[in-house]
Design a protein around this motif. Structure first.
Motif, PDB file in Angstrom:
ATOM      1  N   LYS A 262       0.848  -1.199   0.000  1.00 29.18           N
ATOM      2  CA  LYS A 262       0.000   0.000   0.000  1.00 29.18           C
ATOM      3  C   LYS A 262       0.882   1.248   0.000  1.00 29.18           C
ATOM      4  O   LYS A 262       1.953   1.272   0.607  1.00 29.18           O
ATOM      5  N   VAL A 263       0.418   2.301  -0.674  1.00 30.91           N
ATOM      6  CA  VAL A 263       1.128   3.590  -0.729  1.00 30.91           C
ATOM      7  C   VAL A 263       0.098   4.712  -0.655  1.00 30.91           C
ATOM      8  O   VAL A 263      -1.101   4.479  -0.842  1.00 30.91           O
ATOM      9  N   LEU A 264       0.575   5.909  -0.372  1.00 30.40           N
ATOM     10  CA  LEU A 264      -0.269   7.098  -0.437  1.00 30.40           C
ATOM     11  C   LEU A 264      -0.021   7.787  -1.771  1.00 30.40           C
ATOM     12  O   LEU A 264       1.109   8.171  -2.075  1.00 30.40           O
ATOM     13  N   ALA A 265      -1.065   7.926  -2.552  1.00 32.74           N
ATOM     14  CA  ALA A 265      -0.916   8.464  -3.909  1.00 32.74           C
ATOM     15  C   ALA A 265      -0.357   9.881  -3.916  1.00 32.74           C
ATOM     16  O   ALA A 265       0.298  10.284  -4.877  1.00 32.74           O
ATOM     17  N   CYS A 266      -0.567  10.640  -2.831  1.00 34.45           N
ATOM     18  CA  CYS A 266      -0.089  12.025  -2.800  1.00 34.45           C
ATOM     19  C   CYS A 266       1.409  12.119  -2.560  1.00 34.45           C
ATOM     20  O   CYS A 266       1.997  13.191  -2.755  1.00 34.45           O
ATOM     21  N   CYS A 267       2.041  11.021  -2.135  1.00 39.19           N
ATOM     22  CA  CYS A 267       3.484  11.010  -1.857  1.00 39.19           C
ATOM     23  C   CYS A 267       4.266  10.094  -2.796  1.00 39.19           C
ATOM     24  O   CYS A 267       5.461  10.311  -3.024  1.00 39.19           O
ATOM     25  N   ALA A 268       3.616   9.075  -3.315  1.00 35.13           N
ATOM     26  CA  ALA A 268       4.304   8.008  -4.041  1.00 35.13           C
ATOM     27  C   ALA A 268       4.723   8.441  -5.440  1.00 35.13           C
ATOM     28  O   ALA A 268       3.944   9.039  -6.191  1.00 35.13           O
ATOM     29  N   THR A 269       5.968   8.123  -5.799  1.00 37.34           N
ATOM     30  CA  THR A 269       6.476   8.337  -7.158  1.00 37.34           C
ATOM     31  C   THR A 269       6.861   6.992  -7.756  1.00 37.34           C
ATOM     32  O   THR A 269       7.123   6.021  -7.042  1.00 37.34           O
ATOM     33  N   LEU A 270       6.909   6.931  -9.088  1.00 30.77           N
ATOM     34  CA  LEU A 270       7.125   5.657  -9.779  1.00 30.77           C
ATOM     35  C   LEU A 270       8.603   5.407 -10.071  1.00 30.77           C
ATOM     36  O   LEU A 270       9.351   6.331 -10.393  1.00 30.77           O
ATOM     37  N   GLU A 271       8.982   4.132  -9.975  1.00 28.70           N
ATOM     38  CA  GLU A 271      10.319   3.698 -10.361  1.00 28.70           C
ATOM     39  C   GLU A 271      10.258   2.709 -11.512  1.00 28.70           C
ATOM     40  O   GLU A 271      11.283   2.203 -11.960  1.00 28.70           O
ATOM     41  N   SER A 272       9.034   2.437 -11.979  1.00 27.09           N
ATOM     42  CA  SER A 272       8.796   1.577 -13.149  1.00 27.09           C
ATOM     43  C   SER A 272       7.347   1.782 -13.554  1.00 27.09           C
ATOM     44  O   SER A 272       6.617   2.538 -12.902  1.00 27.09           O
ATOM     45  N   ASP A 273       6.922   1.125 -14.636  1.00 28.71           N
ATOM     46  CA  ASP A 273       5.496   1.101 -14.933  1.00 28.71           C
ATOM     47  C   ASP A 273       4.791   0.375 -13.792  1.00 28.71           C
ATOM     48  O   ASP A 273       5.294  -0.630 -13.275  1.00 28.71           O
ATOM     49  N   VAL A 274       3.622   0.881 -13.412  1.00 25.08           N
ATOM     50  CA  VAL A 274       2.963   0.393 -12.197  1.00 25.08           C
ATOM     51  C   VAL A 274       1.476   0.213 -12.448  1.00 25.08           C
ATOM     52  O   VAL A 274       0.863   0.971 -13.221  1.00 25.08           O
TER      53      VAL A 274
END
Length: 353
Positions: free
Chosen positions: A73-85
């Motif tokens: 689980k992540v918070l969408a307002c903080c999470a950044t991508l390191e690959s396609d997700v």
């Protein structure tokens, strides 16, 4: 460099730029994800990562516990991508939500006026038109103030190249202090919008009541002006609460609308007017004015509430005691530094409950 996020269960795919959070990218593509604070403390924007690599960012350990991080689980307002997700989100978009994408704008301050001893009216001219839904808000950047601040739009969508804000001075509030004491005509500001899920549910039957307190009048003003411009024929009643006559701003505007529109009624209420012989209107709290007007019976109505937490809570209690239930009550609750909101120095919270 950018990656793609696939949002289930709707199957929407959007591009996320380097350093951009999932929430920022979604809003700018017109895809609504639930959120409130926008900086990792409230957990409203929590989503499940199904596939791919994500940096959780500065999510609060209270909003995103270690066990939840291990579950993906992540918070969408903080999470950044390191690959396609691929993520799974709890998306329940109302059919009346128009879903305009968030964009960036430059604005010039055209006027700053005293609406009351504690509230400024700020009028901005945008560099281009902004399409928004009545009741939504913007995030604005102010010099020397860390992070954007959220303010509701008071002008109707028909005035799309303008922004009107009602800003109450909050003790200890860096942004509101700047607006009240330093902002001047000719200044240029950066803002983004529109944001928010506070809007009139036009497809739902029932007459409308608006209950507003303090600078919470801004959203109801925007919504009522839009409804009347569109020729909406439902009965509309605005209850505006203030402590005294000095704080009862824009009274003349709504008295004029009351005279000009058969389906609109304006009911102001003053909570500290017991000794004021000049005040002939309702004396007491705004939710009591609503109870008196409708004789404690609210069934069949749709209610829109906007203002400080004590007013919202009292209004909800009164409405539910009068047989109006959660599905018919919509609100924006303003939490600021004065209300003890966590991390309110960074961002004013507009939280729907």
């Amino acid at each position: 460099m950018s990656y793609t996020v696939t949002i289930e269960p709707i199957g929407e795919q959007i591009e996320v730029e380097d350093g951009q959070t999932i929430l920022q990218a979604a809003l700018r593509h017109g895809v609504w994800l639930p959120f409130a604070c926008g900086h990792g403390t409230c957990a409203t924007c929590k989503v499940q990562v199904i596939d791919g690599d994500v940096d959780v960012g500065e999510a609060s350990p209270f909003a995103l516990m270690d066990s939840e991080r291990e579950e993906g689980k992540v918070l969408a307002c903080c999470a950044t991508l390191e690959s396609d997700v691929t993520i799974e989100a709890d998306i329940d978009v109302d059919e009346d939500f128009e879903g305009y994408p968030v964009e960036d704008y430059q604005a010039t301050v055209m006027e700053v006026v005293d609406l009351s001893p504690t509230i400024k009216g700020v009028h901005l001219k945008l560099d281009r038109a902004m399409t928004f839904q009545a009741g939504q808000y913007i995030n604005i950047e102010l010099p020397g103030v860390e992070g954007p601040r959220a303010f509701s739009l008071a002008n109707p969508p028909s005035r799309s190249d303008e922004v009107e804000l009602h800003v109450r001075l909050v003790e200890g509030g860096a942004a509101t202090t700047y607006v009240h004491h330093q902002l001047k005509v000719g200044d240029t500001l950066s803002l983004s919008g529109p944001y928010g899920q506070f809007f009139v549910r036009s497809s739902q039957p029932g007459d409308l009541i608006f209950i507003a307190g303090g600078s919470g009048l801004s959203s109801p003003q925007c919504m009522i002006l839009d409804l009347l411009e569109q020729g909406d024929e439902r009965k509309i009643v605005l209850f505006q609460g203030a402590r005294n006559m000095d704080e009862l701003y824009n009274r003349e505007l709504f008295e004029a609308l009351d005279r000009d529109h058969e389906n609109f009624t304006y009911v102001p209420a003053l909570s500290q007017a017991e000794g004021d012989a000049s005040w002939q209107g309702f004396k007491g709290y705004v939710h009591d004015a609503a109870k008196a007007y409708f004789d404690h019976r609210f069934s069949g109505l749709k209610a829109y509430l906007c203002g400080p937490p004590p007013m919202i809570d009292a209004a909800i209690t009164a409405l539910m005691q009068g047989r109006l239930f959660e599905r018919d009550i919509f609100m924006e609750k303003f939490l600021t530094a004065a209300d003890g909101a966590e991390d309110a120095q960074r961002s004013a919270l507009f939280k729907k409950i």
